[in-house]
Scaffold this motif. Structure first.
Motif, PDB file in Angstrom:
ATOM      1  N   ILE A   2     -23.120 -10.954  -0.331  1.00  0.00           N
ATOM      2  CA  ILE A   2     -23.978 -11.777  -1.188  1.00  0.00           C
ATOM      3  C   ILE A   2     -23.112 -12.604  -2.126  1.00  0.00           C
ATOM      4  O   ILE A   2     -22.235 -12.073  -2.802  1.00  0.00           O
ATOM      5  CB  ILE A   2     -24.914 -10.875  -2.028  1.00  0.00           C
ATOM      6  CG1 ILE A   2     -25.913 -10.178  -1.106  1.00  0.00           C
ATOM      7  CG2 ILE A   2     -25.639 -11.670  -3.103  1.00  0.00           C
ATOM      8  CD1 ILE A   2     -26.666  -9.078  -1.792  1.00  0.00           C
ATOM      9  N   GLU A   3     -23.357 -13.912  -2.107  1.00  0.00           N
ATOM     10  CA  GLU A   3     -22.661 -14.772  -3.060  1.00  0.00           C
ATOM     11  C   GLU A   3     -23.690 -15.577  -3.843  1.00  0.00           C
ATOM     12  O   GLU A   3     -24.420 -16.382  -3.275  1.00  0.00           O
ATOM     13  CB  GLU A   3     -21.742 -15.750  -2.321  1.00  0.00           C
ATOM     14  CG  GLU A   3     -20.512 -15.089  -1.747  1.00  0.00           C
ATOM     15  CD  GLU A   3     -19.674 -16.086  -0.954  1.00  0.00           C
ATOM     16  OE1 GLU A   3     -19.893 -16.160   0.268  1.00  0.00           O
ATOM     17  OE2 GLU A   3     -18.863 -16.793  -1.553  1.00  0.00           O
ATOM     18  N   PHE A  26     -22.428 -14.006  -9.242  1.00  0.00           N
ATOM     19  CA  PHE A  26     -21.623 -12.828  -8.858  1.00  0.00           C
ATOM     20  C   PHE A  26     -21.573 -12.719  -7.347  1.00  0.00           C
ATOM     21  O   PHE A  26     -22.222 -13.479  -6.618  1.00  0.00           O
ATOM     22  CB  PHE A  26     -22.147 -11.529  -9.499  1.00  0.00           C
ATOM     23  CG  PHE A  26     -23.601 -11.214  -9.212  1.00  0.00           C
ATOM     24  CD1 PHE A  26     -23.963 -10.669  -7.980  1.00  0.00           C
ATOM     25  CD2 PHE A  26     -24.588 -11.421 -10.178  1.00  0.00           C
ATOM     26  CE1 PHE A  26     -25.289 -10.354  -7.726  1.00  0.00           C
ATOM     27  CE2 PHE A  26     -25.899 -11.120  -9.919  1.00  0.00           C
ATOM     28  CZ  PHE A  26     -26.265 -10.585  -8.688  1.00  0.00           C
ATOM     29  N   LYS A  27     -20.779 -11.774  -6.895  1.00  0.00           N
ATOM     30  CA  LYS A  27     -20.558 -11.593  -5.464  1.00  0.00           C
ATOM     31  C   LYS A  27     -20.676 -10.108  -5.166  1.00  0.00           C
ATOM     32  O   LYS A  27     -20.148  -9.284  -5.923  1.00  0.00           O
ATOM     33  CB  LYS A  27     -19.119 -12.067  -5.167  1.00  0.00           C
ATOM     34  CG  LYS A  27     -18.918 -12.652  -3.783  1.00  0.00           C
ATOM     35  CD  LYS A  27     -17.419 -12.884  -3.596  1.00  0.00           C
ATOM     36  CE  LYS A  27     -17.136 -14.275  -3.064  1.00  0.00           C
ATOM     37  NZ  LYS A  27     -15.680 -14.434  -2.792  1.00  0.00           N
ATOM     38  N   ILE A  28     -21.380  -9.752  -4.131  1.00  0.00           N
ATOM     39  CA  ILE A  28     -21.457  -8.341  -3.740  1.00  0.00           C
ATOM     40  C   ILE A  28     -20.990  -8.240  -2.293  1.00  0.00           C
ATOM     41  O   ILE A  28     -21.516  -8.925  -1.409  1.00  0.00           O
ATOM     42  CB  ILE A  28     -22.899  -7.795  -3.891  1.00  0.00           C
ATOM     43  CG1 ILE A  28     -23.321  -7.795  -5.370  1.00  0.00           C
ATOM     44  CG2 ILE A  28     -23.004  -6.380  -3.304  1.00  0.00           C
ATOM     45  CD1 ILE A  28     -24.782  -7.487  -5.603  1.00  0.00           C
ATOM     46  N   ASN A  29     -19.962  -7.407  -2.074  1.00  0.00           N
ATOM     47  CA  ASN A  29     -19.423  -7.267  -0.713  1.00  0.00           C
ATOM     48  C   ASN A  29     -20.217  -6.240   0.080  1.00  0.00           C
ATOM     49  O   ASN A  29     -20.929  -5.405  -0.488  1.00  0.00           O
ATOM     50  CB  ASN A  29     -17.955  -6.845  -0.775  1.00  0.00           C
ATOM     51  CG  ASN A  29     -17.082  -7.983  -1.258  1.00  0.00           C
ATOM     52  OD1 ASN A  29     -17.218  -9.123  -0.787  1.00  0.00           O
ATOM     53  ND2 ASN A  29     -16.212  -7.696  -2.214  1.00  0.00           N
ATOM     54  N   LEU A  63     -25.896 -17.346  -1.104  1.00  0.00           N
ATOM     55  CA  LEU A  63     -25.483 -17.178   0.291  1.00  0.00           C
ATOM     56  C   LEU A  63     -25.640 -15.717   0.674  1.00  0.00           C
ATOM     57  O   LEU A  63     -25.092 -14.834   0.018  1.00  0.00           O
ATOM     58  CB  LEU A  63     -24.025 -17.614   0.482  1.00  0.00           C
ATOM     59  CG  LEU A  63     -23.665 -19.062   0.132  1.00  0.00           C
ATOM     60  CD1 LEU A  63     -22.182 -19.316   0.429  1.00  0.00           C
ATOM     61  CD2 LEU A  63     -24.511 -20.044   0.916  1.00  0.00           C
ATOM     62  N   LEU A  64     -26.410 -15.450   1.716  1.00  0.00           N
ATOM     63  CA  LEU A  64     -26.551 -14.089   2.235  1.00  0.00           C
ATOM     64  C   LEU A  64     -25.930 -14.097   3.626  1.00  0.00           C
ATOM     65  O   LEU A  64     -26.398 -14.819   4.505  1.00  0.00           O
ATOM     66  CB  LEU A  64     -28.029 -13.696   2.295  1.00  0.00           C
ATOM     67  CG  LEU A  64     -28.356 -12.317   2.888  1.00  0.00           C
ATOM     68  CD1 LEU A  64     -27.711 -11.198   2.086  1.00  0.00           C
ATOM     69  CD2 LEU A  64     -29.855 -12.113   2.960  1.00  0.00           C
ATOM     70  N   ASP A  65     -24.849 -13.324   3.778  1.00  0.00           N
ATOM     71  CA  ASP A  65     -24.064 -13.354   5.013  1.00  0.00           C
ATOM     72  C   ASP A  65     -23.718 -14.792   5.396  1.00  0.00           C
ATOM     73  O   ASP A  65     -23.934 -15.230   6.534  1.00  0.00           O
ATOM     74  CB  ASP A  65     -24.826 -12.672   6.155  1.00  0.00           C
ATOM     75  CG  ASP A  65     -24.975 -11.179   5.923  1.00  0.00           C
ATOM     76  OD1 ASP A  65     -24.238 -10.649   5.052  1.00  0.00           O
ATOM     77  OD2 ASP A  65     -25.817 -10.553   6.576  1.00  0.00           O
ATOM     78  N   LYS A  66     -23.257 -15.539   4.440  1.00  0.00           N
ATOM     79  CA  LYS A  66     -22.788 -16.924   4.600  1.00  0.00           C
ATOM     80  C   LYS A  66     -23.929 -17.913   4.878  1.00  0.00           C
ATOM     81  O   LYS A  66     -23.689 -19.083   5.126  1.00  0.00           O
ATOM     82  CB  LYS A  66     -21.734 -17.047   5.728  1.00  0.00           C
ATOM     83  CG  LYS A  66     -20.560 -16.103   5.592  1.00  0.00           C
ATOM     84  CD  LYS A  66     -19.313 -16.856   5.156  1.00  0.00           C
ATOM     85  CE  LYS A  66     -18.066 -16.006   5.298  1.00  0.00           C
ATOM     86  NZ  LYS A  66     -17.837 -15.175   4.073  1.00  0.00           N
ATOM     87  N   SER A 162     -28.917  -5.872   6.227  1.00  0.00           N
ATOM     88  CA  SER A 162     -27.602  -6.051   5.610  1.00  0.00           C
ATOM     89  C   SER A 162     -27.614  -5.466   4.209  1.00  0.00           C
ATOM     90  O   SER A 162     -26.571  -5.163   3.649  1.00  0.00           O
ATOM     91  CB  SER A 162     -27.267  -7.539   5.469  1.00  0.00           C
ATOM     92  OG  SER A 162     -27.605  -8.235   6.617  1.00  0.00           O
ATOM     93  N   LEU A 163     -28.823  -5.316   3.659  1.00  0.00           N
ATOM     94  CA  LEU A 163     -28.936  -4.990   2.248  1.00  0.00           C
ATOM     95  C   LEU A 163     -30.197  -4.189   1.986  1.00  0.00           C
ATOM     96  O   LEU A 163     -31.261  -4.537   2.494  1.00  0.00           O
ATOM     97  CB  LEU A 163     -28.966  -6.335   1.503  1.00  0.00           C
ATOM     98  CG  LEU A 163     -29.567  -6.477   0.125  1.00  0.00           C
ATOM     99  CD1 LEU A 163     -28.652  -5.790  -0.873  1.00  0.00           C
ATOM    100  CD2 LEU A 163     -29.709  -7.950  -0.198  1.00  0.00           C
TER     101      LEU A 163
END
Lengths: 235, 407
Positions: A2-3, A26-29, A63-66, A162-163
């Motif tokens: 997640i970006e 924020f960004k979550i890997n 962006l979720l999975d780009k 994915s989440l």
């Protein structure tokens, strides 16, 4: 992954505009277990709706999975929810007169999975969520609160998202059952590498996550990893 | 979402609230079954009236005398009692109108008729041997008035079964017995078969005698009261009717057809007039029944709107896990249609049973047509779609966030 970049959200009712989010980034890997914390009115619910593809931001990108999901139509958002996101709600939201198994299979109906495959995957998800096989054919109103929430977790898991997005998942449970449910999330994160986002206003609940994003007045107040928990608790 | 899954969801949703679904279905059942019953009563009545008209004969044109209308004050003696049609007119019709299959003139009047110890006042018809063929009448025993009887002014009589019962007792042996009409003795030579029906004067309560005898001894004149003409088929009826009119107009020296001193009645006209009456009657009944169908439809809409409100959270959940607008609206639309479909099916069966019992207990004759069944079914399915559409749209339009928050 997640970006989120510079997301704002403004609600308009008549002439009054209210900015719920004022530029959040924020960004979550993949594989992270994150808690989004904040008091009510902080904008965390709005943020959760955007992350959960239930709503789109006024400005900024997500962006979720780009894939950019910040400017999709309603039906496209539905497809994102169907394929990439599993929800766990505070009020469980199970179908009351349906069996546990049918409740868990519900997302797969909309994903048009074959009936045999549905059952197999639902059973696997229920096992992963820690529910005993004997409860599979029970109606959801015959279960205890903790069991119900585990059914809801299984339902969130079943389409292999994915989440997993959990909104106050322990809000309607007593502390002891809440611990069990949170333990389930931790286990799923550690053993299966699931990405989990927990939205809560309780420190004790957030403490189970490995990273805590603190939201206040529509902005990120702090973003700390698990070792800094005590620092956040202090104020 | 797969079609079979939609049906499974529909079944689960409807069976989870059986009482409410059942009551909603009941509204449609009553609506559909009353449409079926009402239409079957209307069509049964139509059939009964039609067969009664047909029982007076087939492809029949009846010529009756009428008062001559002219300028100034005219006194009408009442249709049928005027004496403008004569034996010669009947002979001219049978001679000149070659298309006509049979011509039966008659003179009728009511007389006091007596037998040994009993008497009755009934219709006495003087006619010719063609009469039974034209009026589709059959003999039960003995024979009808013959050409020889007419030629020789025989004092013979043929009784209708009711007249026979009145004069001699039920099913008594009457052939060979004597009766007196206007104090003149007649010998009974035959009994006609019962035709039933009271539509246009029962033909069972009649006495038939030779035309010539009636004219000479009863009426004392050569006029006739009706000339029945049989056409070979229904297509040629209006042509024959026109020819008869033209012939009689020229015979009576009348140039303006509106001043004719007779009238011709085409059986097809009677049938179509009667069926247009019963058709209006059927439409009226169906319209009344249709109101209950609309009320049933509103019941469906009411239930669906309540359901949508009650299940707002469920709709929110379904949307959050991947249900599109179309999936939601289809689910609710199919729920509504399933209710009317089941209601329609039960309603048709119930209507059928009720119509059967109405006929069975002899209240009225009913007739169920395939058309009314198909119509009722189509209407019930249509009601499901029409009255389910708005609630379904409302459900589909719900925002998932608001729906999930709904308490």
């Amino acid at each position: 992954m997640i970006e989120i970049k510079d997301i704002t959200k403004t609600y308009k009712t008549g002439n009054i505009a209210f900015q719920a989010l004022k530029g959040v980034s924020f960004k979550i890997n993949d594989g992270e277990f994150v808690a989004i914390m904040g008091p009510s009115g902080s904008g965390k619910s709005t943020l959760m709706h955007i992350i959960g593809a239930l709503d789109t931001p006024t400005s900024g990108t997500y962006l979720l999975d780009k894939k950019d999901v910040s400017k999709l139509s309603e039906d496209e958002l539905t497809d994102i929810r169907k394929d990439k996101i599993g929800f766990v709600f505070q009020t469980f939201n199970l179908l009351p007169r349906a069996t546990v198994l049918r409740n868990v299979m519900l997302p797969l109906i909309y994903a048009e999975v074959d009936p045999d495959e549905r059952k197999r995957r639902a059973e696997a998800a229920l096992t992963a969520a820690g529910l005993d096989t004997e409860h599979f054919s029970h109606l959801s109103n015959q279960l205890s609160g903790g069991q119900i929430q585990r059914v809801a977790i299984a339902r969130a898991l079943v389409n292999n998202p994915s989440l997993i997005l959990a909104d106050e998942p322990t809000g309607n449970l007593d502390t002891k059952t809440g611990e069990i449910v949170l333990g389930t999330f931790q286990k799923l994160n550690e053993e299966q590498g699931r990405t989990i986002i927990l939205v809560t206003h309780e420190h004790d609940v957030a403490a189970h996550a490995r990273r805590i994003i603190h939201i206040k007045d529509g902005q990120v107040l702090s973003d700390t990893d698990g070792h800094m928990r005590k620092i956040i608790k202090r104020p | 979402m797969k079609t079979i899954d939609i049906f499974e969801e529909t079944y689960a949703a409807l069976s989870s609230n059986k009482a409410r679904s059942g009551l909603t279905i009941l509204g449609i059942v009553i609506g559909i079954s009353s449409v079926i019953v009402m239409v079957s009563i209307g069509q049964g009545a139509q059939g009964t009236i039609q067969s009664q008209i047909e029982s007076i004969g087939s492809n029949l044109i009846m010529v009756t005398p009428g008062a001559q209308r002219g300028t100034g004050i005219s006194v009408s003696a009442g249709r049928g009692s005027a004496r403008t049609l004569t034996q010669d007119d009947a002979d001219a019709i049978s001679k000149e109108i070659t298309l006509a299959q049979a011509v039966a003139p008659e003179i009728s009047g009511r007389y006091q008729v007596t037998s040994k110890g009993k008497n009755t006042n009934t219709s006495v018809v003087g006619t010719t041997p063609e009469y039974p063929a034209v009026r589709s009448m059959e003999m039960d025993e003995g024979s009808f008035v013959s050409a020889q009887n007419v030629l020789s002014l025989s004092k013979v009589a043929v009784l209708g079964p009711t007249a026979r019962d009145d004069l001699f007792g039920e099913n008594a042996e009457a052939i060979g017995q004597k009766i007196r009409i206007k104090s003149i003795e007649f010998k009974i030579i035959g009994i006609t078969k019962a035709k039933g029906g009271t539509g246009f004067g029962s033909q069972d309560d009649m006495i038939f005698i030779p035309l010539s005898t009636a004219q000479r001894f009863l009426a004392g004149d050569t006029y006739v009261t009706t000339i029945s003409v049989q056409a070979p088929d229904s297509e040629s009826m209006s042509a024959i009717q026109q020819e008869i009119t033209d012939l009689l107009l020229s015979r009576h020296h009348i140039s303006d057809p509106t001043l004719a001193d007779f009238s011709t009645l085409n059986q097809a006209d009677i049938v179509s007039a009667a069926s247009s009456v019963t058709q209006t009657f059927t439409i009226l009944l169906a319209a009344i029944a249709g109101i209950s169908l609309v009320v049933g439809g509103i019941g469906i809409m009411n239930m669906m709107l309540t359901t949508v409100t009650e299940r707002t959270k469920e709709i929110g959940l379904r949307k959050s896990i991947g249900a599109k607008r179309r999936d939601i609206s289809l689910q609710f639309l199919i729920e509504a249609t399933a209710l009317t479909f089941v209601g329609g099916l039960v309603g048709i069966i119930l209507g059928w049973v009720v119509a059967f019992f109405i006929t069975y207990f002899g209240v009225l004759k009913t007739q169920i047509s395939l058309f009314s069944v198909i119509l009722a079914f189509g209407v019930s399915a249509g009601i499901g779609i029409v009255f389910g559409y708005y609630p379904a749209k409302r459900a589909a339009r719900l925002n998932p966030i608001d729906a999930l928050r709904y308490e």
